[in-house]
Motif scaffolding. Sequence first.
Motif, PDB file in Angstrom:
ATOM      1  N   LEU A 187      -6.333   7.008  -3.003  1.00  0.00           N
ATOM      2  CA  LEU A 187      -5.711   7.804  -4.058  1.00  0.00           C
ATOM      3  C   LEU A 187      -6.447   9.129  -4.232  1.00  0.00           C
ATOM      4  CD1 LEU A 187      -5.200   5.009  -6.746  1.00  0.00           C
ATOM      5  CD2 LEU A 187      -3.454   5.977  -5.218  1.00  0.00           C
ATOM      6  N   TYR A 229       0.828  -1.218   0.000  1.00  0.00           N
ATOM      7  CA  TYR A 229       0.000   0.000   0.000  1.00  0.00           C
ATOM      8  C   TYR A 229       0.854   1.256   0.000  1.00  0.00           C
ATOM      9  CZ  TYR A 229      -4.520  -2.234   0.627  1.00  0.00           C
ATOM     10  OH  TYR A 229      -5.655  -2.953   0.423  1.00  0.00           O
ATOM     11  N   LEU A 252      -7.497   1.403  -2.674  1.00  0.00           N
ATOM     12  CA  LEU A 252      -6.344   2.225  -2.305  1.00  0.00           C
ATOM     13  C   LEU A 252      -6.847   3.616  -1.965  1.00  0.00           C
ATOM     14  CD1 LEU A 252      -5.103   0.299  -4.776  1.00  0.00           C
ATOM     15  CD2 LEU A 252      -3.109   1.706  -4.342  1.00  0.00           C
ATOM     16  N   GLN A 279       0.694   3.240  -3.620  1.00  0.00           N
ATOM     17  CA  GLN A 279      -0.020   4.523  -3.599  1.00  0.00           C
ATOM     18  C   GLN A 279       0.904   5.652  -4.036  1.00  0.00           C
ATOM     19  OE1 GLN A 279      -3.537   3.433  -0.379  1.00  0.00           O
ATOM     20  NE2 GLN A 279      -1.847   4.743   0.307  1.00  0.00           N
TER      21      GLN A 279
END
Length: 560
Positions: A260, A219, A258, A223
């Motif tokens: 984002l 992650y 995620l 990211q």
Amino acid sequence: MVGRRRRSIILPLLLPLLICLSSLSAAASPLSTSSRWIVDGSGRRVKLACANWVSHLEPVVAEGLSKQPLGAISARIASLGFNCVRLTWPLFLATNDSLASLTVRQSFQGLGLADAISGIQANNPDILDLSLIETFQAVVSSLGDNDVMVILDNHLTKPGWCCGYSDGNGFFGDQYFDPDLWIHGLTRMATLFRGVGNVVGMSLRNELRGARQNVKDWYKYMQRGAEAVHASNPDVLVILSGLSYDKDLSFLNLDRPLNLSFSGKLVFELHWYAFSDGSAWASGNPNRVCGQVVGNLNRLSFFLLQRWPLLVSEFGVDQRGTNANDNRYLSCFAGVAADLDFDWALWTLVGSYYLREGVVGMIEYYGALDENWAELRNSSLFQRFRALQPPLKGPGLSETTPHKVIFHPATGLCVLRKSLLEPMKLGPCTESEAWNYTPQKVLSLKATYFCIQAVEVGKPAKLGIICTGSNSKWDIISESKMHLSSNTSNGASVCLDVDSDNTIVTSSCKCLSRDSKCDPSSQWFKLVESTRSLCATRTFDLLNSILDLPRKGLVGFLSS
Ligand SMILES: *[C@@H]1O[C@H](CO)[C@@H](O)[C@H](O)[C@H]1NC(C)=O
Ligand SMILES: *[C@@H]1O[C@H](CO)[C@@H](O)[C@H](O)[C@H]1NC(C)=O
Ligand SMILES: *[C@@H]1O[C@H](CO)[C@@H](O)[C@H](O)[C@H]1NC(C)=O
Ligand SMILES: *[C@@H]1O[C@H](CO)[C@@H](O)[C@H](O)[C@H]1NC(C)=O
């Protein structure tokens, strides 16, 4: 069957022409995502049907340029029906300027590859004294000239064959995998191709793996990488690989995978080979292995398709057709690929490598092209990949209401019935009629009275109009869920099958026990949902009305 429409005679005459001509137009860049679909600027689905083209080995030159002219390879890719290339690159191409500025000649000289130099001299003289990065750009540009989209795939860091468990390229923090350098390289590559219309995606890193892999760092860095690419080039799809050689995306949250700052650009990728499951295919019962492997994939990755696009960015087989493990897998793969209609990239286009794992001129038997990049290695096998190229469903393709096509994964063909007088046969899926699979398990031709019926073991199946008997009911059976089973009117249990002539017959069901020696694939069919425009159905509908088969009396049989 209830609610079917009857048209005038004139209308059905015109419709097939109009509908069959509406082919797919080239995608309008940039692409974005809409739930599980990749779509163009007008919201129409773009199914990525890509070939992997390798440019990450030691020479850092796209393979094959010593064998054929660049423009010829690009044109060949397009003529083979691929609309996209997953072009691999090593991180150092973007971060090490002394590497990137080597000429092609110097790169080959440094590796002692004199034959490759003379091959490039003969086929691509313009490229010999270009730098490696200019050559990479020239490949992208040549693909663009042929309307082929490109996904830039950061395959590893240090040029060379990929992917060993502990080769130093596997996960953030490994010897050759400095996260900051990686962000830097992604940023430079994204920037370099900003505004280059046919570059539609960047896959951030191939096959994460190794002892260091963990979800927390996945992650953290994915990211960062995604944000860096998006900030430098907001037009590209950002494509993320899972863990364990891109087999595992199970740790992702469907709702918010995620954190984002952007949306509408995120795609996940997955790799699925026969050898992903060792030699399970060769040593097990194919129905059982297919059922189990697909069950695992549902849990590890396919679940994402409920909400996100999933690009199967590597799959493939030994195209000599001699690897039993691969052959069994391919029929299962093709059934699933047609059913889920996911985006994909074949491993590989490459017919041979300049240098792979120390071997000069190594032949790639997983390659679609032959050693000299001149012909298809196996054109009959290739038809099976071709069958998976056109989309079956998705936004903007809904020329017709949803219906089924009866896909035969072992050939890439579909069950067709073009004439009332001959038995059903396999043929191109693009010519498939619209089939319906009713809750009563009847397989009928939409908007007609006809349904598929078993007649006798070893005899062609037929289209009948009295669809209430046991010989008109088809169960989907076996662990693969790809056998269509019925009973003949004298009680024999049969499965739909194909004879050597591609005629649709019924025969005794194969491989339903634990037998590992048998091959059931001639009996594998997948009822695949499609909204693709139809060419044949309306013609058939017209025939139906001309023959003026009982209009009212038999409707009851069909819809009961
Ligand atoms: C950069 O590339 C050059 C040429 O291949 C090589 O000699 C050098 O070791 C590379 N530098 C790094 C830091 O990898
Ligand atoms: C998501 O990212 C934003 C800024 O990028 C940050 O402020 C926020 O705390 C993050 N949320 C989570 C759940 O990590
Ligand atoms: C092509 O593949 C098929 C299996 O799909 C195999 O039977 C055949 O021998 C192969 N042909 C060539 C030329 O390799
Ligand atoms: C065929 O017959 C068997 C045995 O009577 C039965 O279990 C099965 O459900 C039948 N199949 C169909 C498709 O009706």
